[in-house]
Design an enzyme around this catalytic site. Structure first.
Site, PDB file in Angstrom:
ATOM      1  N   ASP A 170      30.231 -17.604  22.624  1.00 55.70           N
ATOM      2  CA  ASP A 170      30.666 -17.508  21.222  1.00 55.70           C
ATOM      3  C   ASP A 170      29.494 -17.467  20.242  1.00 55.70           C
ATOM      4  OD1 ASP A 170      29.731 -20.061  21.440  1.00 55.70           O
ATOM      5  OD2 ASP A 170      31.570 -21.059  20.788  1.00 55.70           O
ATOM      6  N   GLY A 171      28.272 -17.449  20.769  1.00 60.48           N
ATOM      7  CA  GLY A 171      27.098 -17.309  19.896  1.00 60.48           C
ATOM      8  C   GLY A 171      26.431 -18.640  19.562  1.00 60.48           C
ATOM      9  N   GLU A 172      27.034 -19.745  19.969  1.00 56.74           N
ATOM     10  CA  GLU A 172      26.417 -21.038  19.666  1.00 56.74           C
ATOM     11  C   GLU A 172      25.195 -21.266  20.567  1.00 56.74           C
ATOM     12  OE1 GLU A 172      29.355 -24.148  19.801  1.00 56.74           O
ATOM     13  OE2 GLU A 172      30.322 -23.424  17.968  1.00 56.74           O
ATOM     14  N   ASP A 199      -1.121  -9.059   3.765  1.00 56.11           N
ATOM     15  CA  ASP A 199       0.059  -9.692   3.181  1.00 56.11           C
ATOM     16  C   ASP A 199       0.472 -10.858   4.075  1.00 56.11           C
ATOM     17  OD1 ASP A 199       2.038 -10.132   1.331  1.00 56.11           O
ATOM     18  OD2 ASP A 199       3.119  -8.269   1.696  1.00 56.11           O
ATOM     19  N   LYS A 241       3.623  -3.386  -7.377  1.00 58.59           N
ATOM     20  CA  LYS A 241       4.796  -3.068  -6.542  1.00 58.59           C
ATOM     21  C   LYS A 241       6.080  -3.245  -7.339  1.00 58.59           C
ATOM     22  CE  LYS A 241       6.077  -6.130  -3.356  1.00 58.59           C
ATOM     23  NZ  LYS A 241       6.101  -6.908  -2.101  1.00 58.59           N
ATOM     24  N   ARG A 286      10.152  -3.349  -6.558  1.00 58.80           N
ATOM     25  CA  ARG A 286      11.175  -3.306  -5.500  1.00 58.80           C
ATOM     26  C   ARG A 286      12.377  -2.517  -6.009  1.00 58.80           C
ATOM     27  NH1 ARG A 286      11.971  -5.043  -0.626  1.00 58.80           N
ATOM     28  NH2 ARG A 286       9.993  -6.122  -0.491  1.00 58.80           N
ATOM     29  N   HIS A 309       5.467 -18.703   2.580  1.00 60.60           N
ATOM     30  CA  HIS A 309       5.533 -17.755   1.459  1.00 60.60           C
ATOM     31  C   HIS A 309       5.395 -18.443   0.107  1.00 60.60           C
ATOM     32  CE1 HIS A 309       6.298 -14.036  -0.558  1.00 60.60           C
ATOM     33  NE2 HIS A 309       7.177 -14.661  -1.318  1.00 60.60           N
TER      34      HIS A 309
HETATM   35  C1  R5P Z   1       7.039 -10.522  -0.504  1.00 59.53           C
HETATM   36  O1  R5P Z   1       6.883 -11.170  -1.503  1.00 59.53           O
HETATM   37  C2  R5P Z   1       6.251 -10.712   0.761  1.00 59.53           C
HETATM   38  O2  R5P Z   1       4.965 -11.195   0.535  1.00 59.53           O
HETATM   39  C3  R5P Z   1       6.163  -9.420   1.508  1.00 59.53           C
HETATM   40  O3  R5P Z   1       5.420  -8.494   0.745  1.00 59.53           O
HETATM   41  C4  R5P Z   1       7.506  -8.834   1.744  1.00 59.53           C
HETATM   42  O4  R5P Z   1       8.396  -9.819   2.161  1.00 59.53           O
HETATM   43  C5  R5P Z   1       7.431  -7.765   2.790  1.00 59.53           C
HETATM   44  O5  R5P Z   1       8.714  -7.284   2.964  1.00 59.53           O
HETATM   45  P1  R5P Z   1       8.980  -5.858   3.586  1.00 59.53           P
HETATM   46  O6  R5P Z   1       8.140  -5.747   4.817  1.00 59.53           O
HETATM   47  O7  R5P Z   1      10.444  -5.882   3.841  1.00 59.53           O
HETATM   48  O8  R5P Z   1       8.608  -4.849   2.550  1.00 59.53           O
END
Ligand code: R5P
Length: 288
Positions: free
Chosen positions: A34-36, A211, A185, A187, A123
């Site tokens: 069941d995924g558990e 990154d 950047k 998004r 992050h």
């Molecule tokens: C965003 O703030 C992170 O530092 C990465 O730049 C981001 O999460 C990368 O996401 P993706 O590979 O989906 O572009």
């Protein structure tokens, strides 16, 4: 002290245990129909344990909770090399949860006095404030830098895909003795980003984009194409956390990346730089 490697950090836990000269626990991980999730640690544990488990998926968070439940009452060095949900560190819109806080709060009851939490290039460092025990965020950038230095790059330029992550690029650039800059950047959607032109001239030079994580690869693929169009010779990617969902690697290689250099916070084919010594050193220092 026994080192327990969660299902997503078995290799890293093995490396850390070997460096520390401590026993690596035998454990069993299964998924019920069941995924558990099911976790069992077969090795006898003393009063002190190290638990290492990255949490790229929800099930990995559950497995981590299961391991912590097994270790109840013990002094735990909890290492979460890749902390999933750290990007949800704020309430961006009314009605949203702060999921990173929720995860930390779910783990806190298992962490008794004397326990410690370690993350690697999380992050958002603010997430650590939600942990009750002392916490420490380790920086793997110098390790990436050392690996890049062995690649004999030509007039390298280190680029951050956004201003927010520029400190990482600056750190990597310092290690390489290279120039550093960042890209603007925007998004467009969950998987698409566009990059505004930047100042530095990359023509005829090798470029390293740094990154904290590569998830869908959208950010990096756009950056690679743009830099190649501006005349960059070879474009390398350096990242701590190679999340690499779905077809991320295909996108990156179609964009013309030369190589992806990543750490083993997540065990992927590109995870050639190990953070094991750094983790072992931090644990050793705090036990001394
Ligand atoms: C965003 O703030 C992170 O530092 C990465 O730049 C981001 O999460 C990368 O996401 P993706 O590979 O989906 O572009």
């Amino acid at each position: 002290m026994v080192v327990i490697g969660g299902p997503s950090s078995q290799l890293l836990a093995g490396r850390v245990a070997a460096i520390l000269g401590e026993e690596l626990a035998m454990a069993d991980y299964k998924v019920f129909p069941d995924g558990e999730a099911y976790s069992q640690v077969a090795t006898a544990l003393g009063d002190e344990v190290t638990v290492i488990q990255s949490t790229p998926t929800d099930r990995d968070i559950i497995c981590l909770m299961q391991l912590l439940d097994i270790c109840q009452g013990k002094k735990i060095s909890l290492v979460i090399p890749y902390f999933g949900y750290a990007r949800q560190d704020k309430i961006f819109k009314p009605g949203e949860p702060m999921t990173a806080r929720a995860v930390a709060h779910a783990l806190n009851p298992f962490l008794c006095e004397g326990s410690r939490v370690y993350t690697i290039n999380i992050h958002a460092r603010s997430v650590l404030d939600h942990f009750k025990p002392l916490s420490q965020n380790l920086d793997a950038t110098p390790l990436l830098s050392q690996a890049l230095a062995r690649m004999n790059l030509m007039k390298p330029v280190v680029i951050s895909p956004d201003k927010g992550a520029v400190h990482m690029a600056q750190e990597a650039a310092k290690g390489l003795g290279a120039e550093c800059d960042y890209l603007q950047k925007t998004r467009l959607s969950g998987t698409e980003v566009s990059m505004a032109p930047k100042e530095i001239d990359v023509s005829g030079r090798d470029v390293v984009i740094v990154d904290d994580m590569i998830a869908t690869g959208g950010t990096m693929a756009t950056a690679i194409s743009m830099l190649k169009a501006q005349g960059a010779v070879m474009v390398f990617l350096a990242t701590v956390h190679p999340v690499l969902t779905g077809n991320a690697l295909l996108k990156l290689y179609r964009s013309g990346v030369e190589a992806v250099v990543a750490t083993d916070t997540l065990d992927k084919g590109v995870s050639t730089v190990s953070v094991a010594s750094m983790i072992a050193q931090a644990i050793r220092a705090n036990r001394a």
